[in-house]
Design an enzyme around this catalytic site. Structure first.
Site, PDB file in Angstrom:
ATOM      1  N   ASN A  25     -10.265  -5.821   3.988  1.00  0.00           N
ATOM      2  CA  ASN A  25     -10.242  -6.165   5.417  1.00  0.00           C
ATOM      3  C   ASN A  25     -10.893  -5.069   6.283  1.00  0.00           C
ATOM      4  O   ASN A  25     -11.731  -4.308   5.808  1.00  0.00           O
ATOM      5  CB  ASN A  25      -8.815  -6.433   5.886  1.00  0.00           C
ATOM      6  CG  ASN A  25      -8.170  -7.552   5.089  1.00  0.00           C
ATOM      7  OD1 ASN A  25      -8.839  -8.522   4.762  1.00  0.00           O
ATOM      8  ND2 ASN A  25      -6.920  -7.420   4.761  1.00  0.00           N
ATOM      9  N   GLY A  27      -8.866  -3.035   8.502  1.00  0.00           N
ATOM     10  CA  GLY A  27      -7.859  -2.119   9.048  1.00  0.00           C
ATOM     11  C   GLY A  27      -8.095  -0.662   8.696  1.00  0.00           C
ATOM     12  O   GLY A  27      -7.875   0.215   9.528  1.00  0.00           O
ATOM     13  N   ASP A  28      -8.547  -0.384   7.469  1.00  0.00           N
ATOM     14  CA  ASP A  28      -8.725   1.016   7.067  1.00  0.00           C
ATOM     15  C   ASP A  28      -9.757   1.692   7.966  1.00  0.00           C
ATOM     16  O   ASP A  28      -9.488   2.734   8.571  1.00  0.00           O
ATOM     17  CB  ASP A  28      -9.183   1.091   5.597  1.00  0.00           C
ATOM     18  CG  ASP A  28      -8.237   0.353   4.673  1.00  0.00           C
ATOM     19  OD1 ASP A  28      -7.130   0.841   4.455  1.00  0.00           O
ATOM     20  OD2 ASP A  28      -8.605  -0.735   4.200  1.00  0.00           O
ATOM     21  N   TYR A 207      -4.541 -14.029   8.865  1.00  0.00           N
ATOM     22  CA  TYR A 207      -4.913 -14.151   7.457  1.00  0.00           C
ATOM     23  C   TYR A 207      -4.963 -15.619   7.073  1.00  0.00           C
ATOM     24  O   TYR A 207      -4.409 -16.481   7.776  1.00  0.00           O
ATOM     25  CB  TYR A 207      -3.905 -13.405   6.576  1.00  0.00           C
ATOM     26  CG  TYR A 207      -3.841 -11.926   6.864  1.00  0.00           C
ATOM     27  CD1 TYR A 207      -4.933 -11.100   6.586  1.00  0.00           C
ATOM     28  CD2 TYR A 207      -2.711 -11.345   7.441  1.00  0.00           C
ATOM     29  CE1 TYR A 207      -4.894  -9.743   6.856  1.00  0.00           C
ATOM     30  CE2 TYR A 207      -2.666  -9.988   7.715  1.00  0.00           C
ATOM     31  CZ  TYR A 207      -3.762  -9.190   7.430  1.00  0.00           C
ATOM     32  OH  TYR A 207      -3.722  -7.839   7.715  1.00  0.00           O
ATOM     33  N   GLN A 287     -15.397  -2.884  18.376  1.00  0.00           N
ATOM     34  CA  GLN A 287     -13.987  -2.595  18.681  1.00  0.00           C
ATOM     35  C   GLN A 287     -13.650  -2.611  20.175  1.00  0.00           C
ATOM     36  O   GLN A 287     -12.651  -3.188  20.578  1.00  0.00           O
ATOM     37  CB  GLN A 287     -13.608  -1.239  18.095  1.00  0.00           C
ATOM     38  CG  GLN A 287     -12.650  -1.356  16.960  1.00  0.00           C
ATOM     39  CD  GLN A 287     -12.172  -0.008  16.443  1.00  0.00           C
ATOM     40  OE1 GLN A 287     -12.529   1.062  16.936  1.00  0.00           O
ATOM     41  NE2 GLN A 287     -11.344  -0.056  15.422  1.00  0.00           N
ATOM     42  N   ARG A 303      -3.134  -9.257  13.640  1.00  0.00           N
ATOM     43  CA  ARG A 303      -2.646  -9.097  12.273  1.00  0.00           C
ATOM     44  C   ARG A 303      -2.702  -7.625  11.859  1.00  0.00           C
ATOM     45  O   ARG A 303      -3.196  -6.773  12.608  1.00  0.00           O
ATOM     46  CB  ARG A 303      -3.504  -9.951  11.332  1.00  0.00           C
ATOM     47  CG  ARG A 303      -4.903  -9.398  11.149  1.00  0.00           C
ATOM     48  CD  ARG A 303      -5.767 -10.300  10.289  1.00  0.00           C
ATOM     49  NE  ARG A 303      -6.839  -9.557   9.665  1.00  0.00           N
ATOM     50  CZ  ARG A 303      -7.870 -10.104   9.025  1.00  0.00           C
ATOM     51  NH1 ARG A 303      -7.971 -11.424   8.936  1.00  0.00           N
ATOM     52  NH2 ARG A 303      -8.792  -9.346   8.465  1.00  0.00           N
ATOM     53  N   GLY A 304      -2.245  -7.341  10.640  1.00  0.00           N
ATOM     54  CA  GLY A 304      -2.422  -6.011  10.048  1.00  0.00           C
ATOM     55  C   GLY A 304      -1.828  -4.896  10.873  1.00  0.00           C
ATOM     56  O   GLY A 304      -0.645  -4.919  11.221  1.00  0.00           O
ATOM     57  N   GLU A 305      -2.659  -3.935  11.222  1.00  0.00           N
ATOM     58  CA  GLU A 305      -2.153  -2.733  11.889  1.00  0.00           C
ATOM     59  C   GLU A 305      -2.848  -2.485  13.232  1.00  0.00           C
ATOM     60  O   GLU A 305      -2.226  -2.415  14.282  1.00  0.00           O
ATOM     61  CB  GLU A 305      -2.375  -1.532  10.951  1.00  0.00           C
ATOM     62  CG  GLU A 305      -1.867  -0.247  11.499  1.00  0.00           C
ATOM     63  CD  GLU A 305      -1.750   0.867  10.448  1.00  0.00           C
ATOM     64  OE1 GLU A 305      -1.418   0.572   9.288  1.00  0.00           O
ATOM     65  OE2 GLU A 305      -1.995   2.032  10.807  1.00  0.00           O
ATOM     66  N   ASP A 306      -4.155  -2.388  13.196  1.00  0.00           N
ATOM     67  CA  ASP A 306      -4.840  -1.926  14.408  1.00  0.00           C
ATOM     68  C   ASP A 306      -4.909  -2.999  15.498  1.00  0.00           C
ATOM     69  O   ASP A 306      -4.675  -2.708  16.673  1.00  0.00           O
ATOM     70  CB  ASP A 306      -6.251  -1.433  14.044  1.00  0.00           C
ATOM     71  CG  ASP A 306      -6.883  -0.703  15.211  1.00  0.00           C
ATOM     72  OD1 ASP A 306      -6.273   0.271  15.689  1.00  0.00           O
ATOM     73  OD2 ASP A 306      -7.954  -1.118  15.666  1.00  0.00           O
ATOM     74  N   SER A 307      -5.223  -4.241  15.131  1.00  0.00           N
ATOM     75  CA  SER A 307      -5.292  -5.287  16.168  1.00  0.00           C
ATOM     76  C   SER A 307      -3.904  -5.514  16.766  1.00  0.00           C
ATOM     77  O   SER A 307      -3.763  -5.847  17.951  1.00  0.00           O
ATOM     78  CB  SER A 307      -5.877  -6.588  15.611  1.00  0.00           C
ATOM     79  OG  SER A 307      -5.129  -7.065  14.524  1.00  0.00           O
TER      80      SER A 307
HETATM   81  O1  TRH Z   1      -8.326  -6.393   9.015  1.00  0.00           O
HETATM   82  P1  TRH Z   1      -6.875  -6.179   8.915  1.00  0.00           P
HETATM   83  O2  TRH Z   1      -6.134  -7.251   8.244  1.00  0.00           O
HETATM   84  O3  TRH Z   1      -6.599  -4.821   8.186  1.00  0.00           O
HETATM   85  C1  TRH Z   1      -5.561  -4.611   7.253  1.00  0.00           C
HETATM   86  C2  TRH Z   1      -4.384  -3.931   7.808  1.00  0.00           C
HETATM   87  O4  TRH Z   1      -4.748  -2.772   8.459  1.00  0.00           O
HETATM   88  C3  TRH Z   1      -3.407  -3.611   6.720  1.00  0.00           C
HETATM   89  O5  TRH Z   1      -2.302  -2.939   7.219  1.00  0.00           O
HETATM   90  C4  TRH Z   1      -4.100  -2.767   5.715  1.00  0.00           C
HETATM   91  O6  TRH Z   1      -3.264  -2.497   4.671  1.00  0.00           O
HETATM   92  C5  TRH Z   1      -5.300  -3.501   5.230  1.00  0.00           C
HETATM   93  O7  TRH Z   1      -6.164  -3.816   6.303  1.00  0.00           O
HETATM   94  C6  TRH Z   1      -6.079  -2.688   4.239  1.00  0.00           C
HETATM   95  O8  TRH Z   1      -6.258  -6.039  10.382  1.00  0.00           O
HETATM   96  P2  TRH Z   1      -6.307  -4.844  11.449  1.00  0.00           P
HETATM   97  O9  TRH Z   1      -5.477  -3.699  11.009  1.00  0.00           O
HETATM   98  O10 TRH Z   1      -5.955  -5.449  12.715  1.00  0.00           O
HETATM   99  O11 TRH Z   1      -7.817  -4.381  11.487  1.00  0.00           O
HETATM  100  C7  TRH Z   1      -8.816  -5.137  12.104  1.00  0.00           C
HETATM  101  C8  TRH Z   1      -9.783  -4.226  12.825  1.00  0.00           C
HETATM  102  O12 TRH Z   1     -10.922  -4.975  13.239  1.00  0.00           O
HETATM  103  C9  TRH Z   1      -9.186  -3.623  14.080  1.00  0.00           C
HETATM  104  O13 TRH Z   1      -9.682  -2.301  14.228  1.00  0.00           O
HETATM  105  C10 TRH Z   1      -9.749  -4.479  15.190  1.00  0.00           C
HETATM  106  C11 TRH Z   1     -11.099  -4.797  14.644  1.00  0.00           C
HETATM  107  N1  TRH Z   1     -11.752  -6.004  15.175  1.00  0.00           N
HETATM  108  C12 TRH Z   1     -12.928  -5.835  15.876  1.00  0.00           C
HETATM  109  O14 TRH Z   1     -13.379  -4.702  16.108  1.00  0.00           O
HETATM  110  N2  TRH Z   1     -13.583  -6.945  16.330  1.00  0.00           N
HETATM  111  C13 TRH Z   1     -13.106  -8.202  16.132  1.00  0.00           C
HETATM  112  O15 TRH Z   1     -13.736  -9.184  16.579  1.00  0.00           O
HETATM  113  C14 TRH Z   1     -11.871  -8.349  15.410  1.00  0.00           C
HETATM  114  C15 TRH Z   1     -11.303  -9.725  15.181  1.00  0.00           C
HETATM  115  C16 TRH Z   1     -11.227  -7.232  14.944  1.00  0.00           C
END
Ligand code: TRH
Length: 412
Positions: A25, A27-28, A207, A287, A303-307
């Site tokens: 994904n 998030g990292d 997801y 972002q 979802r996840g952490e950052d969003s």
């Molecule tokens: O993508 P994720 O599901 O990431 C996940 C989680 O972090 C989870 O805890 C971790 O274990 C795994 O990855 C490896 O969801 P998250 O955390 O929200 O990360 C998405 C990133 O993408 C966040 O920084 C926001 C960014 N984003 C954009 O920049 N533009 C977009 O249009 C969207 C939809 C998201």
């Protein structure tokens, strides 16, 4: 001095290396990129970010060139982290994201150079994290590595929140022009008209396991028209399912725009009248622009952490889908967070059902009730605002790292 150290050795705060492996994904890299920029702008520190997958990185930072082994974006040095042994000199602060193990030759070169080594952990609201936060773990190279837990309480490392975020959000929210320009930029000029109407804007980032059909059922029962904004690649089957499940209650217009996905409408659907749901695909945004999407919408699915954290700072109602883990560990984490959230029990139950595959009908009913009841919606909005305001009193993750570093340096 070789090329790799030249740009970092400038006056200012310490040099920081952040290591990031893209496991899955976004998030990292989402967390690491945000932290890198925040440390650089606010400390200010010289930050170098090591990333093993620049193609994924580019999705949220379009200036990144995946073919470049080294580059600078927004003042951050970016190193493509490969298996090739590195001769880079370790920084004073080393932040290893999510136990991703920096290269062994780098670790060997840390003694005498690195003053602080942190392992940035995944976010969790569970109370035990405070007990482990900032605890040392001795390493073979003689440098202690400290667990650093982001979190929701003052005895954790806090959350990433840029110093100017609140002001940026406020000025954006008060500018109808900026909202319209934003919709134009993401390829949705036709949605501008909805801004002036009494329409619910909803963003959906979830997801594949999310009970999205229950969401569609709830939206179709909304008394107000709904514009549902879905990033490309999220739930690719959504349009098809909307057609088969909802029998034409969802309008899927052909946007005709290059940037956004132009869904070819079924001829019946294209003329489906509002009130109803207009489903629009949007590009995956950089972002900073994703923040603007969250500010714009009346309800955000994240979802996840950052969003999830960005939705909190947006101060709008949101529904969080937590990252799934084995043995339902994630449900315990969800529960821990819900225990902190000041919302009504109904809202919390709805959040649980969005994360529980067996409770779809319940989710539909709850969301329908909330969307069609202005008082309940308003109360949800207020609890989100209160939560964000209270959290803003804590130290941010970058502040916590800076303070921890200063203590480490002062104590020798
Ligand atoms: O993508 P994720 O599901 O990431 C996940 C989680 O972090 C989870 O805890 C971790 O274990 C795994 O990855 C490896 O969801 P998250 O955390 O929200 O990360 C998405 C990133 O993408 C966040 O920084 C926001 C960014 N984003 C954009 O920049 N533009 C977009 O249009 C969207 C939809 C998201």
């Amino acid at each position: 001095m070789d090329d790799s150290t030249k740009t970092l050795a400038q006056p200012g705060g310490p040099r920081i290396d952040i290591f990031c492996r893209v496991v899955d994904n976004f998030g990292d890299i989402g967390v690491c990129w945000r932290l890198a920029r925040s440390l650089h702008q606010e400390w200010p520190a010289q930050v170098r970010l090591w990333v093993d997958d620049l193609t994924v990185f580019r999705r949220l930072a379009p200036a990144v060139q995946p073919e470049n082994t080294q580059q600078e974006v927004d003042g951050i040095q970016i190193v493509h982290w490969t298996d090739t042994p590195t001769s880079h000199i370790p920084a004073e602060v080393v932040i290893e994201a999510f136990a991703c193990d920096p290269p062994s030759e780098y670790i060997d070169a840390m003694p005498g150079r690195t003053k602080l080594w942190l392992n940035l952990e995944y976010l969790s609201a569970e109370p035990w994290t405070a007990g482990f936060h900032a605890q040392p773990s001795p390493q073979r190279n003689g440098v202690s590595k400290y667990f650093f837990f982001p979190g929701f309480s003052g005895d954790t490392g806090g959350l990433i929140r840029e110093a100017d975020l609140s002001e940026r959000r406020r000025s954006w929210m008060h500018s109808p022009t900026k909202k319209k320009q934003f919709l134009q930029r993401i390829g949705l000029p036709q949605a501008q008209a909805h801004l002036d109407a009494d329409t619910l804007f909803i963003s959906l980032f979830c997801y594949a396991s999310a009970p999205y059909r229950s969401l569609l059922h709830a939206l179709r029962k909304s008394l107000k028209p709904v514009v549902l904004l879905v990033p490309q690649s999220v739930l690719p089957q959504l349009e098809r399912d909307a057609v088969t499940q909802l029998h034409g209650a969802v309008a899927i217009p052909d946007t005709g725009m290059g940037g956004a996905v132009a869904n070819r409408p079924d001829s019946d659907l294209a003329s489906a009248p509002l009130p109803g749901v207009t489903l629009l695909r949007i590009p995956f945004l950089p972002q900073d622009e994703y923040d603007q999407l969250l500010w714009l919408c009346d309800l955000n699915f994240v979802r996840g952490e950052d969003s999830f954290i960005r939705a909190i700072w947006a101060r709008k109602p949101f529904l969080w889908q937590i990252y799934e883990q084995s043995d339902d560990i994630h449900l315990k984490k969800l529960q821990a967070w819900l225990a902190l959230f000041p919302g009504h029990e109904e809202t919390k139950a709805m959040m649980r059902s969005w994360n529980s595959p067996s409770r779809h009908a319940y989710f539909t009913n709850q969301l329908t009730t909330l969307l069609n009841n202005p008082r309940q919606l308003d109360s949800w909005r207020r609890s989100c605002r209160t939560f964000a305001e209270n959290l803003s009193k804590n130290k941010t993750l970058s502040e916590s790292i800076r303070i921890f570093y200063e203590k480490a340096v002062n104590s020798g």
